[in-house]
Motif scaffolding. Structure first.
Motif, PDB file in Angstrom:
ATOM      1  N   LYS A 116       0.877  -1.242  -0.187  1.00 30.82           N
ATOM      2  CA  LYS A 116       0.043  -0.086  -0.035  1.00 30.82           C
ATOM      3  C   LYS A 116       0.977   1.470   0.017  1.00 30.82           C
ATOM      4  N   ASN A 117       0.101   2.456  -0.337  1.00 28.95           N
ATOM      5  CA  ASN A 117       1.057   3.717  -0.455  1.00 28.95           C
ATOM      6  C   ASN A 117       1.574   4.112   0.966  1.00 28.95           C
ATOM      7  N   GLN A 121       4.102   9.942  -2.634  1.00 29.88           N
ATOM      8  CA  GLN A 121       3.263  10.149  -3.343  1.00 29.88           C
ATOM      9  C   GLN A 121       3.926  10.963  -4.648  1.00 29.88           C
ATOM     10  N   ARG A 156       5.211   8.595  -6.942  1.00 32.09           N
ATOM     11  CA  ARG A 156       3.980   7.948  -7.646  1.00 32.09           C
ATOM     12  C   ARG A 156       3.286   8.633  -8.794  1.00 32.09           C
ATOM     13  N   CYS A 171      -4.728   8.860  -6.289  1.00 30.15           N
ATOM     14  CA  CYS A 171      -3.199   8.729  -5.328  1.00 30.15           C
ATOM     15  C   CYS A 171      -2.419   7.399  -5.986  1.00 30.15           C
ATOM     16  N   HIS A 192      -2.556   4.194  -6.169  1.00 32.63           N
ATOM     17  CA  HIS A 192      -2.309   3.254  -5.468  1.00 32.63           C
ATOM     18  C   HIS A 192      -1.850   1.897  -6.565  1.00 32.63           C
ATOM     19  N   TYR A 212       5.632   2.047  -7.815  1.00 31.70           N
ATOM     20  CA  TYR A 212       5.970   2.146  -6.545  1.00 31.70           C
ATOM     21  C   TYR A 212       7.350   3.622  -6.524  1.00 31.70           C
TER      22      TYR A 212
END
Ligand SMILES: Cc1ncc(COP(=O)(O)O)c(C=O)c1O
Length: 392
Positions: A190-191, A265, A268, A297, A299, A368
């Motif tokens: 996960k983020n 973020q 990403r 976001c 993910h 990622y």
């Protein structure tokens, strides 16, 4: 023909972004003498609530636990129905079954991949008590429409925000100004990751108090209070709760990851922008659609193959990527394809045509923060090479 040259080393689908800061904080926790739920969990909960602008954040050992607790706080149980999407990890639906209620699936909007509010309305009966919308991949569901339906039919909304930390709906963070509850996942991919773990969030005092009690076995006070100086050994079990709490080694990771969230973020978003541009130009690939109301976001980065323009199917496309040393995943094998659900509810693949069509076409690509520019470009080139080689 393209001049694609395959690399020697594998690009994994996901690698957690753990720095020396996370390692130091975990070591400090191990040396602190307090490993279970204690000061670091209290601190992480406080910081997480502050970050979202939410009134209550309760650390749990998974998003699954949060989703279960959300329904438990509303007294949902046998005889009740809860509406959710087939395009999710099965735990979203499993937790409905754990309460004794019946999960009722409503198909997704093919374009957004999130639950279609029009389909929710069709599934409402006198037994419906709640809606569990899933912010798939970090794409936010059309929350205004969902809350409008919930209000009209007096339904509780438990947002599955496993993918949606940092995502925004109409500029507002998911989890901010919640009318129901939201559950986040801190699973390794996960983020924000704590290995396993999650957070249950609500603005409602009563829901939060009930959730806190159920998360800690139903105890009237937790170990942190009991073992502190001046604490008492006495406690009551007020409800038959669950062992769902987060603990301090997880929270050590969470505190540092939350501090680093913006930086992670940023990375990403840069990768997603490159992917969007590259795949937007390929007619054998559909890049994810992002509606105006979502700030994504990222993910997950989920492409869909366009079968009309390819001689191979999704499964073969994945094999080809693997042969080119690119790791992938599939989100998700829909709930209505799972044997536990087909056997119990008699679902057939065609019952949810949009979720099925998405499943048959989707591939999650590596995205990622620690990916290098070279790796990102390589993933793009590998997809382009396959799309060209197998173009109709
Ligand atoms: C959409 C969705 N909901 C819920 C979960 C469950 O999260 P956890 O593994 O933290 O229980 C996941 C897991 O990845 C998920 O993808």
């Amino acid at each position: 023909m393209s001049k694609f040259v395959s690399r020697d080393t594998f690009i994994p689908y996901n690698v957690p972004d753990i720095t020396e800061a996370e390692i130091d904080e975990v070591v400090a926790t191990l040396k602190s003498g307090w490993l279970a739920k204690g000061p670091r969990t209290v601190e992480f909960e406080k910081q997480f609530a502050e970050y979202l602008g939410a009134k209550h954040a309760i650390g749990v050992n998974s998003c699954t636990a949060g989703l279960h607790i959300a329904l438990v706080t509303q007294g949902i149980g046998p005889g009740d129905e809860v509406i959710t999407t087939p395009m999710t990890f099965a735990s979203t639906a499993n937790t409905i079954i754990h309460t004794g209620a019946t999960p009722v699936l409503a198909d997704i909007d093919f374009q957004t991949t999130c639950i279609d509010p029009a389909e929710i309305e069709k599934k409402i009966t006198s037994k419906t008590k709640a809606i569990v919308p899933v912010h798939y991949s970090g794409q936010v569901c059309d929350l205004d429409r969902i809350y409008e339906i919930a209000e009209k039919h007096n339904l509780f909304v438990s947002e599955d925000a496993a993918h949606a930390l940092w995502s925004r709906y109409k500029g507002r963070l998911v989890g901010n100004s919640l009318q129901g509850a939201a559950s986040y996942s801190f699973y390794a991919t996960k983020n924000l990751c704590t290995g396993d773990g999650g957070m249950f969030v609500t603005d409602d005092d009563e829901t939060a108090a009930t959730a806190r009690m159920y998360v800690g076995n139903g105890m009237s006070q937790n170990a942190w209070n009991r073992y502190a100086k001046g604490g008492t050994w006495k406690y009551d079990i007020a409800v038959p709760g669950f062992k769902y709490n987060m603990f301090d080694i997880q929270s050590a990771l969470g505190i540092i990851q939350l501090k680093r969230l913006e930086e992670m973020q940023e990375a990403r978003l840069k990768i997603a922008a490159k992917y969007q541009k590259a795949f937007g130009a390929m007619d054998a690939i559909d890049e994810p659609f992002v509606p105006d109301y979502t700030t994504h976001c990222w993910h997950l980065y989920v492409i869909r193959i366009v079968p009309e323009n390819l001689t191979i199917d999704r499964d073969q496309f994945i094999v080809e990527l693997n042969q080119r040393n690119v790791g992938t995943s599939v989100h998700f094998i829909p709930v209505h394809n799972m044997s536990a659900y087909t056997e119990r509810f008699g679902y057939k693949p065609e019952d949810f045509p949009n979720a099925q069509k998405h499943f048959e076409r989707c591939i999650s690509l590596p995205l990622y923060p620690t990916m290098t520019d070279e790796q990102v470009q390589y993933v793009i080139d590998a997809v382009a090479d396959i799309a060209e080689k197998y173009h109709k």
